[in-house]
Scaffold this motif. Structure first.
Motif, short mmCIF file in Angstrom:
data_model
loop_
_atom_site.label_atom_id
_atom_site.label_comp_id
_atom_site.label_asym_id
_atom_site.label_seq_id
_atom_site.Cartn_x
_atom_site.Cartn_y
_atom_site.Cartn_z
N ALA A 38 0.51 -1.06 -0.21
CA ALA A 38 0.47 0.02 0.36
C ALA A 38 1.22 1.93 -0.04
N THR A 39 2.41 1.03 1.10
CA THR A 39 3.11 2.03 0.85
C THR A 39 3.42 2.11 -0.96
N LEU A 40 4.11 1.70 -1.44
CA LEU A 40 4.52 1.85 -2.35
C LEU A 40 3.56 2.04 -3.57
N PHE A 41 2.56 1.48 -3.77
CA PHE A 41 1.08 1.91 -4.31
C PHE A 41 1.00 4.08 -4.30
N LEU A 42 0.73 4.20 -3.02
CA LEU A 42 0.82 5.64 -2.91
C LEU A 42 1.92 6.22 -2.87
N ASN A 43 3.26 5.77 -2.73
CA ASN A 43 4.65 7.11 -3.08
C ASN A 43 4.27 7.11 -4.68
N ASN A 88 -5.04 2.46 -13.74
CA ASN A 88 -3.89 2.25 -13.79
C ASN A 88 -2.89 1.15 -13.82
N TYR A 89 -2.72 2.39 -12.30
CA TYR A 89 -1.79 1.46 -11.73
C TYR A 89 -1.97 0.37 -10.87
N ILE A 90 -3.10 0.27 -10.34
CA ILE A 90 -3.43 -0.29 -9.88
C ILE A 90 -3.45 -2.06 -10.76
#
Length: 147
Positions: A38-43, A88-90
């Motif tokens: 989740a941190t990588l996603f939000l970063n 797109n990222y998800i």
């Protein structure tokens, strides 16, 4: 304490504060209960332009020790444009379709989330952020602010 527009270099602090406010939601978005992922996603989102969680859409509140809180908000009329990079990222990194209900619409400034460092909670930081947002968007810009 002062409140200012976030800068790109603030992105790790923004991610930390946003996860305080939306950890369970981030887990749902990525389909995994992993704080690290989740941190990588939000970063990835907070460090880039033109998405829901971009530093461009954030205000930070800081004291002498640094950033202690964040508010993320955006123009509801831009929701679909801002959501597309998130989707797109998800899809690319988690293989999951991302299509939540619209929580805002044109004519609104939508407060997506507000997060305050745990050691600063109960000290009026959140209240100060909301008072600032009301003054900035409702009083000065004559916008409709929703959450």
């Amino acid at each position: 304490m002062q409140i200012r527009k976030a800068k790109r270099q603030d992105y790790t602090h923004i991610t930390y504060c946003l996860l305080l406010a939306m950890e369970d939601i981030a887990f749902k978005f990525i389909g995994e209960k992993s704080y690290e992922k989740a941190t990588l996603f939000l970063n990835a989102m907070t460090s880039e332009k033109e998405n829901q969680y971009s530093y461009e859409n954030c205000w930070v509140i800081e004291n002498k020790d640094g950033i202690i809180g964040v508010a993320c908000l955006y123009d509801g009329g831009k929701l679909h444009k801002l959501r597309q990079p998130v989707a797109n990222y998800i899809k690319q990194h988690f293989g999951k379709d991302f299509n939540p209900e619209d929580e805002t619409q044109a004519g609104e400034i939508y407060i997506d989330c507000v997060g305050v460092n745990p050691d600063q909670q109960g000290k009026g930081v959140g209240s100060k952020i909301f008072a600032f947002l009301i003054d900035e968007y409702v009083n000065k810009q004559i916008k409709r602010l929703v959450y």
